[in-house]
Design a protein around this motif. Sequence first.
Motif: not given
Length: 66
Positions: A65-66, A48-55
Motif C-alpha cells: 500500500g502507498a 507533495e505531488a512528486n512524493a505521491e507519484l513516487k509512492a
Amino acid sequence: MTSMRFFLATANPDKAVEMAHILSGAGIDVVPRPAHVEDVEETGETLEANAELKARAIAAATGEGA
C-alpha cells in the motif's frame, strides 16, 4: 510486535542509509527502493505531488500500500 514497513523512493544509497539510521529506533522496517523500480519523472507542481507519484510507483511495483 510487528513493525511498519517504510519503502524509500530514493535511489541514493547515502540517503537510504541516513533514513534507516534516523528511523532505526522507531520500530519501522526501512526497505530500500527495489532495484527494478525505475526513476519516477517528477512532474508534480509541488514536493507533495512528486512524493505521491513516487509512492504510487513503489506501491505498484511492490504490491504494498502507498
